[in-house]
Design a protein around this motif. Structure first.
Motif, PDB file in Angstrom:
ATOM      1  N   UNK A  82       0.854  -1.409   0.061  1.00  0.00           N
ATOM      2  CA  UNK A  82      -0.018  -0.144  -0.106  1.00  0.00           C
ATOM      3  C   UNK A  82       0.715   1.232   0.083  1.00  0.00           C
ATOM      4  N   UNK A  83       1.533   1.614  -1.167  1.00  0.00           N
ATOM      5  CA  UNK A  83       2.473   2.865  -1.062  1.00  0.00           C
ATOM      6  C   UNK A  83       2.085   4.262  -0.668  1.00  0.00           C
ATOM      7  N   UNK A  84       0.643   4.452  -0.894  1.00  0.00           N
ATOM      8  CA  UNK A  84       0.401   5.801  -0.566  1.00  0.00           C
ATOM      9  C   UNK A  84      -0.598   5.743   0.894  1.00  0.00           C
ATOM     10  N   UNK A  85      -0.254   4.755   1.423  1.00  0.00           N
ATOM     11  CA  UNK A  85      -1.324   4.815   2.623  1.00  0.00           C
ATOM     12  C   UNK A  85      -1.151   5.591   3.754  1.00  0.00           C
ATOM     13  N   UNK A  86       0.299   5.796   3.968  1.00  0.00           N
ATOM     14  CA  UNK A  86       0.839   6.709   5.273  1.00  0.00           C
ATOM     15  C   UNK A  86       2.016   7.476   4.977  1.00  0.00           C
ATOM     16  N   UNK A  87       2.304   8.429   5.868  1.00  0.00           N
ATOM     17  CA  UNK A  87       3.491   8.981   5.775  1.00  0.00           C
ATOM     18  C   UNK A  87       3.981   9.787   6.978  1.00  0.00           C
ATOM     19  N   UNK A  88       5.274  10.145   7.194  1.00  0.00           N
ATOM     20  CA  UNK A  88       5.688  10.864   8.389  1.00  0.00           C
ATOM     21  C   UNK A  88       5.666  12.312   8.159  1.00  0.00           C
ATOM     22  N   UNK A  97      14.958  18.187   8.684  1.00  0.00           N
ATOM     23  CA  UNK A  97      14.810  18.058   7.183  1.00  0.00           C
ATOM     24  C   UNK A  97      15.032  16.669   6.946  1.00  0.00           C
ATOM     25  N   UNK A  98      15.574  15.595   7.703  1.00  0.00           N
ATOM     26  CA  UNK A  98      15.956  14.443   7.391  1.00  0.00           C
ATOM     27  C   UNK A  98      15.483  13.547   8.792  1.00  0.00           C
ATOM     28  N   UNK A  99      15.618  12.394   8.605  1.00  0.00           N
ATOM     29  CA  UNK A  99      15.237  11.385   9.544  1.00  0.00           C
ATOM     30  C   UNK A  99      16.445  11.565  10.491  1.00  0.00           C
ATOM     31  N   UNK A 100      17.581  11.676  10.325  1.00  0.00           N
ATOM     32  CA  UNK A 100      18.675  11.752  11.479  1.00  0.00           C
ATOM     33  C   UNK A 100      18.138  13.154  12.381  1.00  0.00           C
ATOM     34  N   UNK A 101      17.697  14.153  11.785  1.00  0.00           N
ATOM     35  CA  UNK A 101      17.141  15.251  12.669  1.00  0.00           C
ATOM     36  C   UNK A 101      16.142  14.813  13.677  1.00  0.00           C
ATOM     37  N   UNK A 102      15.672  13.331  13.581  1.00  0.00           N
ATOM     38  CA  UNK A 102      14.568  13.033  14.626  1.00  0.00           C
ATOM     39  C   UNK A 102      15.318  12.778  16.027  1.00  0.00           C
ATOM     40  N   UNK A 103      16.449  12.760  15.994  1.00  0.00           N
ATOM     41  CA  UNK A 103      17.131  12.209  17.316  1.00  0.00           C
ATOM     42  C   UNK A 103      16.684  13.108  18.439  1.00  0.00           C
ATOM     43  N   UNK A 104      16.254  12.597  19.428  1.00  0.00           N
ATOM     44  CA  UNK A 104      15.984  13.393  20.491  1.00  0.00           C
ATOM     45  C   UNK A 104      14.405  14.237  20.500  1.00  0.00           C
ATOM     46  N   UNK A 105      13.620  13.816  19.412  1.00  0.00           N
ATOM     47  CA  UNK A 105      12.639  14.421  19.183  1.00  0.00           C
ATOM     48  C   UNK A 105      11.473  13.576  19.470  1.00  0.00           C
ATOM     49  N   UNK A 106      10.024  14.186  19.697  1.00  0.00           N
ATOM     50  CA  UNK A 106       8.753  13.472  19.910  1.00  0.00           C
ATOM     51  C   UNK A 106       8.098  13.112  18.607  1.00  0.00           C
ATOM     52  N   UNK A 122      12.447   3.185   9.453  1.00  0.00           N
ATOM     53  CA  UNK A 122      13.167   4.131   8.687  1.00  0.00           C
ATOM     54  C   UNK A 122      14.147   4.923   9.829  1.00  0.00           C
ATOM     55  N   UNK A 123      14.077   4.753  10.904  1.00  0.00           N
ATOM     56  CA  UNK A 123      15.139   5.328  11.799  1.00  0.00           C
ATOM     57  C   UNK A 123      16.421   4.295  11.689  1.00  0.00           C
ATOM     58  N   UNK A 134      14.286   8.426  19.892  1.00  0.00           N
ATOM     59  CA  UNK A 134      13.357   9.198  19.763  1.00  0.00           C
ATOM     60  C   UNK A 134      12.300   9.027  21.032  1.00  0.00           C
ATOM     61  N   UNK A 135      11.276   9.675  21.120  1.00  0.00           N
ATOM     62  CA  UNK A 135      10.303   9.529  22.130  1.00  0.00           C
ATOM     63  C   UNK A 135       8.757   9.166  21.258  1.00  0.00           C
TER      64      UNK A 135
END
Length: 300
Positions: A82-88, A97-106, A122-123, A134-135
């Motif tokens: 289901x390629x169009x089913x969901x997204x972050x 700007x990237x997944x790496x920037x999620x470190x320490x985020x909620x 993804x992480x 992440x939290x």
């Protein structure tokens, strides 16, 4: 005899099947009946294990959690990807700007659903851990508002909510789920049901495909039903439903490999309490029953 089936709003195949009477038609010549049970996706595996239901469907993560908890469930069939089913999503003006920037985020998400698989994988692809970096907070009805007011940093959205958020133009897609995982619906049952009633499970799979066929041919009607029952606009629901493949597949080696990769990542992250061997939940008789049922469904 009555077959008990768990259904919840987030599984579109079961959602429509429970309303269309298609399974009842298939079971009537056999003297069988069906009882529908409204059970949340995260409760489906436990309801199967304790005998409340005989068949259910979720996203990819709940059966992995069930295996890790020692519940003896087996796969019956899966949806196509289901390629169009969901997204972050993040705010349009976010500094992420990237997944790496999620470190320490909620991140808000439906913890324990397919969304955990998606976020965990993804992480991991960026050297981060779902459990440590992440939290992960459980999403709520106001997750979109909380994203916009900076109470959370990112949100995994799906279905009509995803399309509504994008239409408003205040969010940005960080990652599409379909770029990371297959994001399938997954259908399963107890091993004792598979051992003794594989043909019945095959009929359920066939009926699910018939329900999918109906939905694919009646997107406007399906969207109206979902909007009236679950909220949101029919227009957003139609867009969301139009992205779905509306096609079931038998369990395959490729699917098992997808699940094993997810299981390994989630066990390493501490989300699963122990490693699991996904292939233990494969059942040869169900593979045969689903293959036959889906082939027959294509002929009808």
């Amino acid at each position: 005899m009555t077959v008990n089936i768990g259904v919840h709003d987030a599984n579109p195949s079961l959602y429509h099947l429970s309303r269309l009477g298609l399974l009842e038609q298939l079971l009537e010549p056999l003297g069988e009946t069906v009882a529908w049970h409204q059970i949340g996706g995260l409760a489906t595996a436990r309801a199967l294990a304790d005998g409340t239901i005989d068949f259910g469907g979720t996203g990819s993560t709940p059966p992995l959690s069930a295996q890790a908890a020692g519940l003896d469930l087996v796969y019956a069939a899966v949806s196509a990807p289901r390629p169009g089913h969901g997204a972050l999503l993040v705010r349009a003006d976010s500094d992420i700007e990237s997944l790496a920037d999620l470190k320490g985020r909620t991140v808000h998400l439906a913890v324990g659903s397919w969304q955990t698989h998606f976020l965990g994988e993804s992480l991991a692809a960026h050297g981060l851990s779902y459990g440590r970096d992440i939290t992960a907070a459980r999403s709520t009805a106001d997750s979109y508002r909380r994203l916009l007011d900076c109470s959370v940093d990112a949100w995994v959205a799906q279905g009509a909510e995803l399309f509504a958020a994008r239409r408003a133009g205040r969010v940005r897609t960080l990652v599409e789920a379909g770029d990371v995982i297959a994001d399938r619906s997954v259908f399963f049952t107890r091993r004792d049901v598979a051992d003794t009633r594989a043909e019945l499970v095959g009929l359920i799979v066939r009926a699910l495909q018939h329900a999918d066929d109906w939905a694919a041919a009646h997107l406007d009607e399906a969207a109206d039903i979902a909007a009236a029952d679950q909220g949101g606009t029919a227009a957003d629901w139609r867009e969301a439903l139009a992205t779905l493949p509306w096609r079931l597949e038998p369990v395959s080696d490729a699917f098992l490999a997808e699940q094993q990769e997810a299981a390994d990542i989630l066990a390493e992250a501490g989300f699963l309490p122990r490693p699991v061997t996904v292939a233990d939940a494969r059942h040869a008789a169900l593979d045969q029953a689903a293959t036959s049922a889906l082939a027959t469904g294509q002929e009808n």
